[in-house]
Scaffold this active site. Sequence first.
Site, PDB file in Angstrom:
ATOM      1  N   HIS A 182      73.015 -46.905 -34.742  1.00 16.57           N
ATOM      2  CA  HIS A 182      72.060 -48.014 -34.930  1.00 16.57           C
ATOM      3  C   HIS A 182      72.203 -49.087 -33.850  1.00 16.57           C
ATOM      4  CE1 HIS A 182      71.767 -46.001 -38.747  1.00 16.57           C
ATOM      5  NE2 HIS A 182      70.813 -46.819 -39.163  1.00 16.57           N
ATOM      6  N   ARG A 234      72.617 -40.928 -31.412  1.00 18.44           N
ATOM      7  CA  ARG A 234      72.144 -41.770 -32.518  1.00 18.44           C
ATOM      8  C   ARG A 234      73.242 -42.681 -33.071  1.00 18.44           C
ATOM      9  NH1 ARG A 234      71.322 -42.175 -37.954  1.00 18.44           N
ATOM     10  NH2 ARG A 234      69.311 -43.070 -38.554  1.00 18.44           N
ATOM     11  N   LEU A 246      50.486 -60.620 -35.133  1.00 19.95           N
ATOM     12  CA  LEU A 246      50.531 -60.344 -33.704  1.00 19.95           C
ATOM     13  C   LEU A 246      49.608 -61.341 -33.002  1.00 19.95           C
ATOM     14  CD1 LEU A 246      51.671 -58.308 -31.589  1.00 19.95           C
ATOM     15  CD2 LEU A 246      49.386 -57.325 -31.606  1.00 19.95           C
ATOM     16  N   ARG A 253      52.552 -60.548 -22.905  1.00 15.68           N
ATOM     17  CA  ARG A 253      53.023 -60.194 -24.254  1.00 15.68           C
ATOM     18  C   ARG A 253      54.043 -59.057 -24.191  1.00 15.68           C
ATOM     19  NH1 ARG A 253      48.645 -58.730 -28.579  1.00 15.68           N
ATOM     20  NH2 ARG A 253      48.599 -56.839 -27.343  1.00 15.68           N
ATOM     21  N   TYR A 293      54.947 -51.594 -27.506  1.00 17.35           N
ATOM     22  CA  TYR A 293      53.806 -50.985 -26.823  1.00 17.35           C
ATOM     23  C   TYR A 293      52.788 -52.046 -26.459  1.00 17.35           C
ATOM     24  CZ  TYR A 293      50.946 -51.222 -31.128  1.00 17.35           C
ATOM     25  OH  TYR A 293      50.232 -51.651 -32.214  1.00 17.35           O
ATOM     26  N   GLU A 329      46.265 -60.610 -41.083  1.00 16.93           N
ATOM     27  CA  GLU A 329      45.525 -59.943 -39.995  1.00 16.93           C
ATOM     28  C   GLU A 329      45.208 -58.529 -40.440  1.00 16.93           C
ATOM     29  OE1 GLU A 329      47.931 -59.153 -36.475  1.00 16.93           O
ATOM     30  OE2 GLU A 329      49.721 -58.944 -37.722  1.00 16.93           O
ATOM     31  N   LYS A 341      55.237 -56.674 -30.658  1.00 18.09           N
ATOM     32  CA  LYS A 341      54.350 -55.501 -30.766  1.00 18.09           C
ATOM     33  C   LYS A 341      55.197 -54.228 -30.740  1.00 18.09           C
ATOM     34  CE  LYS A 341      49.870 -53.942 -28.927  1.00 18.09           C
ATOM     35  NZ  LYS A 341      49.066 -53.915 -30.142  1.00 18.09           N
TER      36      LYS A 341
HETATM   37  N1  PLP Z   1      47.080 -57.289 -34.847  1.00 26.55           N
HETATM   38  C1  PLP Z   1      47.663 -56.085 -34.872  1.00 26.55           C
HETATM   39  C2  PLP Z   1      48.587 -55.734 -35.993  1.00 26.55           C
HETATM   40  C3  PLP Z   1      47.414 -55.155 -33.842  1.00 26.55           C
HETATM   41  O1  PLP Z   1      48.007 -53.953 -33.852  1.00 26.55           O
HETATM   42  C4  PLP Z   1      46.509 -55.512 -32.807  1.00 26.55           C
HETATM   43  C5  PLP Z   1      46.201 -54.589 -31.716  1.00 26.55           C
HETATM   44  O2  PLP Z   1      46.672 -53.488 -31.644  1.00 26.55           O
HETATM   45  C6  PLP Z   1      45.922 -56.787 -32.834  1.00 26.55           C
HETATM   46  C7  PLP Z   1      46.254 -57.656 -33.865  1.00 26.55           C
HETATM   47  C8  PLP Z   1      44.982 -57.224 -31.750  1.00 26.55           C
HETATM   48  O3  PLP Z   1      45.688 -57.494 -30.577  1.00 26.55           O
HETATM   49  P1  PLP Z   1      44.997 -57.409 -29.140  1.00 26.55           P
HETATM   50  O4  PLP Z   1      43.812 -58.298 -29.202  1.00 26.55           O
HETATM   51  O5  PLP Z   1      46.032 -57.914 -28.219  1.00 26.55           O
HETATM   52  O6  PLP Z   1      44.634 -55.982 -28.932  1.00 26.55           O
END
Ligand code: PLP
Length: 287
Positions: free
Chosen positions: A102, A100, A207, A52, A33, A182, A149
């Site tokens: 895997h 379904r 991320l 990304r 996403y 994070e 993501k």
């Molecule tokens: N880290 C995680 C786990 C996230 O889910 C997000 C945003 O959803 C971020 C960092 C921040 O990313 P961005 O600045 O691209 O929104």
Amino acid sequence: MGKITYVNGRFLPHGQAVVHIEDRGYQFADAVYEVWALFDGKLADPDGHFERLKRSLGELSIDMPMSRAALTMVLKETVRRNRIHEGLVYLQVSRGVATRDHAFPTPGTPPAVVVTVSRVDRAAAEARAAKGVGVVTTPENRWGRCDIKTVGLLPNALAKQMAREAGAVEAWFVDELGFVTEGASSNAWIIDGDGVLRTRDANANILRGVTRLSVVELARKAGLKVEERPFTPAEALAAQEAFITGAGTLVLPVVTIDGKPVGSGKPGPVAARLRRLYIERAKASAI
Ligand code: PLP
């Protein structure tokens, strides 16, 4: 006017927007996403988010569902139909619908695409930023590819719920060496005792936040020293300031960690300045 959602080629009333029960996103979290902040009806930081998205899909060998130009049109048309100017645009792309199993479905199975738009109350967001928010810490328990993501967000959802129950807004994951990785939906930052901005390096299991990257650039341009170097919760508590970044939070001061005050316990000037600079840049970049 009701909310409109895009699902696989159609704009539908939100209540009728459904995906198949054998969508691989639903069954295996086999989906990625992206989230764009929306300023004045335009998508902020477009290049970072599109790049990304392409990378996340590529890492999972999911086909890009359409060209970037076509996708931009779909995102913008969903925004237009919802008549939302300040908000967030959510895009999800799954590996598609298949019986379904895997392992991947037959090549050529079309990816499934969903777009939703939600409103953000900017005045309320500014009021929250002026007050600052609390975070709680929790052991890192996610998989090793947090750079992708994906919608596999169960640990993030559990951490966020824990934060909410503690009266906080975000949870910071702490790895086995004791360093913050994070937040559950944001990147984590401090301004340490030497005035250095610190955030986890992009090669760690985090991320690569698009907002994070913009803030690194803006801070350097503003003459601030930025180091992509880990910090512990104890260092964060002893820091001058702490904050989080993300498309949803922009730059948001953190004033407590596990209920204890960061520095003076009030939002500091650097985070406030970076928030202003980031919003200016987001608006200027928006398409
Ligand atoms: N880290 C995680 C786990 C996230 O889910 C997000 C945003 O959803 C971020 C960092 C921040 O990313 P961005 O600045 O691209 O929104």
